[in-house]
Design an enzyme around this catalytic site. Structure first.
Site, PDB file in Angstrom:
ATOM      1  N   CYS A 107      -3.572  -3.312  -2.650  1.00  0.00           N
ATOM      2  CA  CYS A 107      -3.140  -3.007  -1.289  1.00  0.00           C
ATOM      3  C   CYS A 107      -3.579  -4.087  -0.308  1.00  0.00           C
ATOM      4  O   CYS A 107      -4.766  -4.415  -0.212  1.00  0.00           O
ATOM      5  CB  CYS A 107      -3.676  -1.649  -0.851  1.00  0.00           C
ATOM      6  SG  CYS A 107      -3.160  -1.196   0.810  1.00  0.00           S
ATOM      7  N   ARG A 110      -5.731  -2.761   3.646  1.00  0.00           N
ATOM      8  CA  ARG A 110      -6.976  -1.984   3.582  1.00  0.00           C
ATOM      9  C   ARG A 110      -7.852  -2.082   4.825  1.00  0.00           C
ATOM     10  O   ARG A 110      -8.859  -1.375   4.926  1.00  0.00           O
ATOM     11  CB  ARG A 110      -7.775  -2.409   2.349  1.00  0.00           C
ATOM     12  CG  ARG A 110      -7.206  -1.867   1.062  1.00  0.00           C
ATOM     13  CD  ARG A 110      -8.036  -2.294  -0.127  1.00  0.00           C
ATOM     14  NE  ARG A 110      -7.582  -3.542  -0.712  1.00  0.00           N
ATOM     15  CZ  ARG A 110      -8.261  -4.216  -1.617  1.00  0.00           C
ATOM     16  NH1 ARG A 110      -9.441  -3.769  -2.027  1.00  0.00           N
ATOM     17  NH2 ARG A 110      -7.765  -5.344  -2.124  1.00  0.00           N
ATOM     18  N   TRP A 276       2.152   2.535   6.275  1.00  0.00           N
ATOM     19  CA  TRP A 276       3.467   2.194   6.800  1.00  0.00           C
ATOM     20  C   TRP A 276       4.043   1.066   5.960  1.00  0.00           C
ATOM     21  O   TRP A 276       3.339   0.392   5.200  1.00  0.00           O
ATOM     22  CB  TRP A 276       3.396   1.791   8.271  1.00  0.00           C
ATOM     23  CG  TRP A 276       2.312   0.810   8.596  1.00  0.00           C
ATOM     24  CD1 TRP A 276       2.297  -0.536   8.342  1.00  0.00           C
ATOM     25  CD2 TRP A 276       1.055   1.116   9.208  1.00  0.00           C
ATOM     26  NE1 TRP A 276       1.113  -1.096   8.759  1.00  0.00           N
ATOM     27  CE2 TRP A 276       0.340  -0.109   9.305  1.00  0.00           C
ATOM     28  CE3 TRP A 276       0.483   2.286   9.701  1.00  0.00           C
ATOM     29  CZ2 TRP A 276      -0.932  -0.172   9.868  1.00  0.00           C
ATOM     30  CZ3 TRP A 276      -0.777   2.204  10.257  1.00  0.00           C
ATOM     31  CH2 TRP A 276      -1.474   1.000  10.339  1.00  0.00           C
ATOM     32  N   GLU A 281       8.579  -4.956   1.363  1.00  0.00           N
ATOM     33  CA  GLU A 281       8.744  -3.854   0.419  1.00  0.00           C
ATOM     34  C   GLU A 281      10.188  -3.364   0.404  1.00  0.00           C
ATOM     35  O   GLU A 281      10.717  -3.000  -0.651  1.00  0.00           O
ATOM     36  CB  GLU A 281       7.814  -2.703   0.793  1.00  0.00           C
ATOM     37  CG  GLU A 281       6.337  -2.995   0.640  1.00  0.00           C
ATOM     38  CD  GLU A 281       5.495  -1.811   1.063  1.00  0.00           C
ATOM     39  OE1 GLU A 281       5.352  -0.865   0.261  1.00  0.00           O
ATOM     40  OE2 GLU A 281       4.985  -1.805   2.198  1.00  0.00           O
TER      41      GLU A 281
END
Length: 401
Positions: A107, A110, A276, A281
């Protein structure tokens, strides 16, 4: 995204833009390979006393206001000896879920781990109640367009009493088939919904029902998502009017629901969680990948690019315009979305904060570097600590029943 074998590197070692970087040692058995997810370790709902002790000592170390650890540790270990597991306090659950995000090696976002809102839904048991709670999660997560990081934690696995499971990969996803109708990624979930009696015809952006299974011995049930839980953004372009003719859209809240949450030897098999979206992506992966909506050839054709010649870089140019359109559309709709350059810089800020707190930041380079403009982002030019496979708390790949 191409995996990059960096797991033997020293933290902070600068990654010079060398097209032939020196090889690194293969990851050991206790380190995740590039692109690999941690996997559920808790079996049959039985808590390992060592895992419980490690977590409780961490909780009391990082939260000294909780008081001395020894009384709580004695209580938890006695409960494990008696029942095979133990029950987290609400404060322990909140801390565990937030640290699981902090530990997520794949991720980039973070920096915000302490802002995660944790919904304690361990008391919710029936499929109807679980579905209703998931719908409420989507409403709360959307938050009028200012998307809020949120996790909803349902009942844990216990010896002889497994917890419920949401069977979807995300709370909101589009139906599809492998022959490229809709989203091929959800072909298996779509087929499951069909077997359960879901009747809707599948178009390009048909929202799948939520599928909930209370117990392995019970048949899963499907629930249609209420209209006020699915907020979609129509994709247009700030300069190219024809983009609207493509009829593209995407949902606003990426609530992942196929991962389990493991905290201190306890497995919560359903813990839907969202942050979000980052623009890539949707623009690069969901809409651009050949195994997904595969839109690059159509965008390139409308741009007038030569798709017969690889050296025209038509894919690259189409990919950028697709991402421009997605980012523009979410901003215009007032829905939170990050761009990969800003998030990359913020991730380095996260590393600095964690190092000041005396904590390492394990990370998977192959996940952090975005699928477009990778070397132009701040996260590309360095190595990271490898991600231990046993690092907990963590969101993990859930084992099948």
């Amino acid at each position: 995204m191409t995996a990059h074998p960096l797991t033997g590197a020293q933290r902070g070692c600068p990654h010079h833009a060398d097209p032939h970087p020196a090889p690194h040692a293969a990851p050991g058995p206790d380190v995740l390979a590039p692109g690999e997810e941690p996997v559920q370790r808790v079996r049959d709902g039985r808590a390992d006393p060592d895992d419980a002790e490690a977590f409780l000592r961490q909780f009391h170390r990082e939260r000294p206001e909780a008081g001395p650890v020894e009384p709580r540790l004695r209580q938890a270990l006695a409960e494990i000896a008696d029942t095979g597991t133990y029950t987290h306090t609400r404060d322990e659950l909140v801390f565990g879920a937030r640290v699981a995000w902090r530990n997520a090696g794949c991720c980039l976002g973070r920096l915000y781990w302490q802002s995660l809102v944790v919904r304690d839904l361990r008391h919710v048991s029936s499929a109807e109640q679980i579905a209703a709670a998931c719908f409420d999660h989507l409403r709360r997560g959307h938050n009028g367009g200012r998307v809020r990081p949120l996790v909803s934690v349902f009942a844990p696995d216990r010896p002889g009493r497994p917890g419920p499971r949401v069977r979807n990969g995300q709370l909101v996803s589009y139906a599809g088939a492998r022959r490229r109708v809709g989203d091929p990624k959800t072909a298996d979930t779509t087929a499951l919904a069909r077997r359960l009696g879901w009747p809707d015809p599948v178009g390009e952006f048909t929202v799948l029902p939520l599928i909930v299974q209370e117990h392995p011995a019970l048949r899963p049930r499907w629930f249609r998502l209420p209209e006020d839980t699915v907020h979609e953004v129509a994709i247009t372009h700030p300069r190219l009017a024809w983009f609207a003719e493509l009829g593209l859209r995407w949902h606003a809240v990426p609530a992942v629901s196929h991962l389990a949450l493991e905290v201190g030897g306890v497995c919560y098999p359903s813990a839907p969680q969202n942050g979000w979206y980052m623009v890539t992506e949707i623009g690069a992966r969901n809409l651009g990948d050949t195994g997904r909506y595969d839109l690059l050839p159509e965008v390139a054709r409308r741009l007038g690019l030569d798709t017969a010649a690889e050296d025209s870089l038509w894919r690259d140019r189409a990919l950028v315009e697709l991402n421009v359109a997605v980012l523009h559309s979410f901003r215009r709709a007032g829905v939170t979305m990050a761009d990969h350059h800003t998030e990359a810089r913020r991730f380095l800020t996260h590393i600095e904060r964690e190092e000041r707190a005396g904590r390492a930041v394990p990370a998977d380079w192959s996940w952090l570097v975005p699928p477009i403009s990778g070397s132009a982002t701040a996260v590309f030019h360095r190595y990271y600590d490898p991600v231990p496979g046993a690092l907990r708390p963590a969101f993990v790949a859930r084992l099948p029943w």
